[in-house]
Design a protein around this motif. Structure first.
Motif, PDB file in Angstrom:
ATOM      1  N   THR A 293       0.837  -1.199   0.000  1.00  0.00           N
ATOM      2  CA  THR A 293       0.000   0.000   0.000  1.00  0.00           C
ATOM      3  C   THR A 293       0.871   1.248   0.000  1.00  0.00           C
ATOM      4  O   THR A 293       0.596   2.219  -0.701  1.00  0.00           O
ATOM      5  CB  THR A 293      -0.925  -0.013   1.230  1.00  0.00           C
TER       6      THR A 293
ATOM      7  N   GLN B  56      -7.705   0.628  -0.532  1.00  0.00           N
ATOM      8  CA  GLN B  56      -8.154  -0.479   0.304  1.00  0.00           C
ATOM      9  C   GLN B  56      -9.415  -0.063   1.067  1.00  0.00           C
ATOM     10  O   GLN B  56     -10.382  -0.790   1.138  1.00  0.00           O
ATOM     11  CB  GLN B  56      -7.034  -0.802   1.293  1.00  0.00           C
TER      12      GLN B  56
ATOM     13  N   ASP C 196      -6.031  -1.745  -4.714  1.00  0.00           N
ATOM     14  CA  ASP C 196      -5.440  -2.264  -3.489  1.00  0.00           C
ATOM     15  C   ASP C 196      -6.416  -3.232  -2.816  1.00  0.00           C
ATOM     16  O   ASP C 196      -7.421  -2.806  -2.254  1.00  0.00           O
ATOM     17  CB  ASP C 196      -5.097  -1.098  -2.555  1.00  0.00           C
ATOM     18  N   GLU C 197      -6.119  -4.504  -2.896  1.00  0.00           N
ATOM     19  CA  GLU C 197      -6.952  -5.570  -2.333  1.00  0.00           C
ATOM     20  C   GLU C 197      -8.430  -5.401  -2.674  1.00  0.00           C
ATOM     21  O   GLU C 197      -9.283  -5.368  -1.779  1.00  0.00           O
ATOM     22  CB  GLU C 197      -6.764  -5.653  -0.820  1.00  0.00           C
TER      23      GLU C 197
HETATM   24 MG   LIG Z   1      -2.150  -2.704   2.262  1.00  0.00          MG
END
Ligand SMILES: [Mg+2]
Ligand SMILES: Nc1ncnc2c1ncn2[C@@H]1O[C@H](COP(=O)(O)OP(=O)(O)OP(=O)(O)O)[C@@H](O)[C@H]1O
Lengths: 503, 314
Positions: free
Chosen positions: A45, A87, A165-166
């Motif tokens: 991240t 995220q 991000d994810e």
């Molecule tokens: Mg992360």
């Protein structure tokens, strides 16, 4: 392959004592989907925040289509054609979809250009198959739709590179397929994509190439993810082999938690309707279901946060008259909530305080009505060591920990007092393989010690691996219960959509 | 009793409501812009007082009313900038800084006033704004004399409400203001400068508070006294909540408060002399408290109100 769309060279980012990124090189070509892998806290991240201009790197440079660019903030990144889906979503829930899209976009003759925005939204929707209702407030969207909005937001600003991000951590399995179709279509039309995930089978299915980070450095690169085994990737990530935990056969004892005919009134979330279930000592009961079918309400009821309208609950043979978390904890109930940040730990307090919060008034941590800071600290230090929680120390703000470490801290807190019943929601969401394994092992160890565990989750493979029995929730009811041996992904999937009932 | 009511509900009564509502409307809109951007401005009471003093002084020294208004607006904007410097740029507590700004501005206003005008037995006064009848409209029955025969500043306040709504809901800048007040991170990642937007909103808010102050000393009382603001700033803060952070509703709240205030003034003046006048004075405030208790239960403040924004923090 054509010249890279984007190239990061020698990126280093330091937070106080932590080197979150160290001399990282990475590049993405047009039309390429790059996987970015690494354990929790490896610096994925952070690296992407540097690329997106949210963090200033301490060293290194960024090139866009071969030219060095200075990215000082998100506006610079967007101008360079870099878009990011974070995220935790960056949306204003009370504003509409269109308003969230148009933020920061210059207007026409002083006004917000609604007509132009709508036209552009329609165009993007058609091009990539991402449809959205422009006039709904964001709070009315499902998580999947909010994510779609974030993607559209980036494309709206002309992103040539999209960072995710994810993205799949928050999606139900069916939504993941839709996301992947959209991402593939974007790549086919020449966009570059950076995809972060802990789920290696997804990474293998979607990406063209992978970069693996470990402790902030590039630990390796994978050129053909589809031909590489998950085990090999996991080893690159963690630096050692990951062995699946062994689940030993056990004979469950008597019921430690019983719910009989529980219904709730529906003020918040999906109400429960006539839910009966039980879990025995030394047994793991999985609760499967598409999110929003009453799982959260169930967890709230079991934990005493929400008294049921009708029905009874029994813990270790004692019928609960008063539903309150404190009472139930005293009876040996432990809980790891779904939302670690809001109901789990207090993110602005030191980690140590959060770790003793449920037992703050007990003998162990206070004397004559005053806190005993030494005992609290000692306890936290002990748990940090036992669970290998990576953090600067017990007095660090809990919010500064990475997701995996937060989850370990919560687990440590609940398990330290030998609960008779443990209820957990989405126990490994957002966690890397190593951390997930660790948590699975702890659950199995608790099971061997005679604890009854209820695991609520959306990851069916995880449920199948852990559970002795699996109950499926659908629209606030138990649609059916299968024994671990009978359950398969296909069968559970059917029951989750309400297609098959089973006693 | 009916005589009392007759005395209360006449054209003059309506005009009084409009006049009382004007400074409240400016102040409420000012506070609303600031809070919509996520910054509570408790400096409002002091900013109004200092602006009232500055506008009055400028007019009394120069003889120009509009120069006085300009000075009041600039002083309000400057105090807004000061508040933004502490709370937005430095991220300090909005409560503490706001109270600080009020104490500082009030002190400064008293000090400068004494310095310039000295101790006088009769406070100096100016020749304030005169009502400007609007042709045709002022001839309407009831509404004409009450609304369309007023000070220019009143007309300005009436226009300020739709203008504020337009700016907040229809312009890109207004959207940025709402976004930084709801989720500054979202604004930041969309390329909007949170710091700049908040600064601008707080400064605009300060300027509007300055207008409110100017109205008090240059149209309503034509003199400056230390009690000239007398809690109107605090009331505006309540009215913003009452008006649910919306320009139209906030203006409505200001009108409602003005109605109760005008009512109590009339009741004081009418034949209810056996009741101590302090009891009437309390009325508008009691009304505010009761109304707030009922109306604000489901009012939702901007999510990022009171929260400073620092980019590298998580
Ligand atoms: Mg992360
Ligand atoms: N704003 C911050 N302030 C201080 N430390 C930070 C900050 N952001 C990240 N860190 C630290 O930097 C390291 C890398 O964190 P990062 O969030 O980039 O990891 P990650 O690979 O994204 O992990 P996860 O898989 O859990 O999301 C961690 O040790 C983290 O604690």
């Amino acid at each position: 392959m054509s010249a890279p769309l984007i190239e990061m060279r020698g990126i280093t980012k330091i937070f106080g004592a932590v080197k979150a990124n160290e001399a990282v090189d990475l590049s993405v070509a047009p039309g390429e989907i790059l996987g970015l892998l690494g354990e929790n806290g490896a610096g994925k991240t952070t690296l992407m925040n540097v690329l997106f201009g949210a963090y200033a790197p301490d060293a290194g440079e960024i090139l866009v289509e071969g030219r060095p660019v200075a990215i000082h903030n998100s506006a610079d990144a967007l101008a360079a054609g870099i878009g990011m889906v974070h995220q935790h979503f960056h949306l204003a829930p009370r504003l509409t979809v269109l308003e969230n899209l148009l933020i920061g976009i210059p207007g026409r003759s002083g006004r917000i250009d609604r007509a132009g925005g709508l036209a552009r939204l329609n165009e993007i929707s058609r091009q990539y198959g991402l449809s959205l209702d422009p006039n709904l407030p964001v709070s009315a969207l499902s998580v999947g739709e909010q994510q779609r909005l974030e993607i559209v937001k980036a494309l709206f600003r002309g992103a040539k590179l999209l960072i995710l991000d994810e993205p799949t951590a928050v999606l139900a399995p069916s939504e993941v397929d839709g996301l992947f179709a959209a991402l593939r279509s974007m790549a086919a039309q020449g966009l570059g994509i950076i995809f972060i995930s802990h789920k290696l089978n997804e990474v293998r299915a979607l990406t063209h190439r992978c970069v693996v980070l470990r402790h902030g450095k590039v630990a390796g690169r994978v050129d053909h993810p589809a031909q590489t085994t998950s085990a090999a990737m996991a080893e690159l990530m963690c630096g050692h082999e990951i062995v699946p935990p062994v689940k030993e056969a056990s004979t469950p004892g008597s019921a430690v938690l019983t719910l009989d005919g529980i219904s709730t009134s529906g003020h918040t979330g999906t109400p429960l309707r006539d839910v009966s279930l039980f879990v025995r000592a030394g047994e793991i009961l999985g609760i499967a279901g598409v999110s929003g079918n009453g799982q959260r309400t169930l967890a709230d009821v079991i934990f005493g946060m929400l008294p049921p309208k009708v029905g009874t609950m029994t813990i270790a043979g004692k019928t609960i008259a008063q539903f309150s978390p404190r009472e139930l904890q005293a009876l040996g109930l432990g809980r790891i909530p779904e939302d670690r940040m809001t109901t789990g730990l207090v993110t602005n307090l030191p980690l140590a305080d959060s770790m003793v919060l449920p037992r703050i008034g007990t003998e162990a941590f206070s004397r004559k009505g005053l806190l005993n800071p030494a005992a609290i600290r000692a306890f936290a230090e002990e748990q940090i060591k036992a669970y290998d929680i990576r953090c600067p120390g017990p007095m660090v703000r809990a919010g500064a920990l990475s997701g995996g470490n937060l989850q370990k801290a919560l687990l440590a807190r609940e398990l330290a007092f030998d609960p008779k019943v443990l209820i957990v929601s989405q126990p490994t969401r957002g966690l890397d393989i190593g951390a997930a394994r660790f948590i699975h092992e702890k659950f199995l160890a608790m099971r061997a010690k005679g604890c009854g565990i209820v695991v609520i989750g959306e990851d069916l493979e995880e449920l199948l691996m852990l559970s002795d029995r699996i109950a499926v929730m659908y629209e606030g009811r138990i649609a059916g219960t299968l024994s671990g041996a009978d359950a398969t992904v296909a069968r559970l999937g059917l029951m989750m959509t309400g297609a098959e009932g089973h006693a | 009793m009916s005589a009392v009511f007759e005395q209360i509900f006449q054209v003059g009564f309506l005009a009084a409501i409009v006049r009382i509502a004007t400074p409240l409307a400016f102040a409420t809109l000012g506070e609303m812009f600031s809070e919509r951007a996520g910054v509570l401005n408790l400096g409002i009471e002091g900013i109004m007082l200092l602006s009232a003093m500055a506008g009055f002084t400028a007019t009394s020294l120069s003889g120009s009313l509009w120069l006085g208004v300009l000075v009041a607006v600039l002083v309000g904007a400057a105090m807004g900038a000061l508040h933004a410097l502490f709370t937005v740029a430095l991220g300090l507590s909005q409560h503490v800084c706001g109270i600080g700004v009020t104490l500082f501005s009030s002190g400064l206003a008293y000090f400068l006033y004494r310095l310039i005008f000295g101790q006088q037995s009769v406070p100096p006064s100016i020749d304030g704004f005169k009502p400007v009848p609007i042709p045709l409209l002022s001839g309407m029955p009831v509404l004409g004399p009450a609304v369309f025969n007023q000070f220019t500043l009143v007309y300005l306040a009436i226009m300020a409400v739709p203008l504020a709504a337009f700016v907040l809901y229809r312009t890109p800048w207004g959207l940025s203001v709402r976004m930084v007040g709801e989720n500054p991170r979202a604004a930041d990642s969309a390329g909007v400068s949170v710091i700049a937007t908040r600064f601008q909103a707080v400064i605009l808010g300060g300027a509007l508070m300055g207008l409110a102050g100017a109205f008090l000393t240059m149209a309503q009382f034509n003199a400056f006294t230390f009690g000239v603001v007398s809690g109107r700033g605090w009331v505006a803060i309540a009215l913003v909540v009452f008006g649910r952070w919306d320009p139209w509703r906030s203006a409505g709240a200001a009108l409602l408060f003005a109605f109760v205030d005008a009512l109590q003034l009339r009741m004081q003046a009418s034949g209810l002399g056996h009741i101590p006048y302090e009891a009437f004075l309390m009325l508008p405030f009691i009304f505010t408290i009761v109304a707030m208790a009922f109306m604000s239960r489901n009012a939702v403040a901007p999510s990022a109100l009171l929260k400073p924004f620092r980019r590298e923090e998580r």
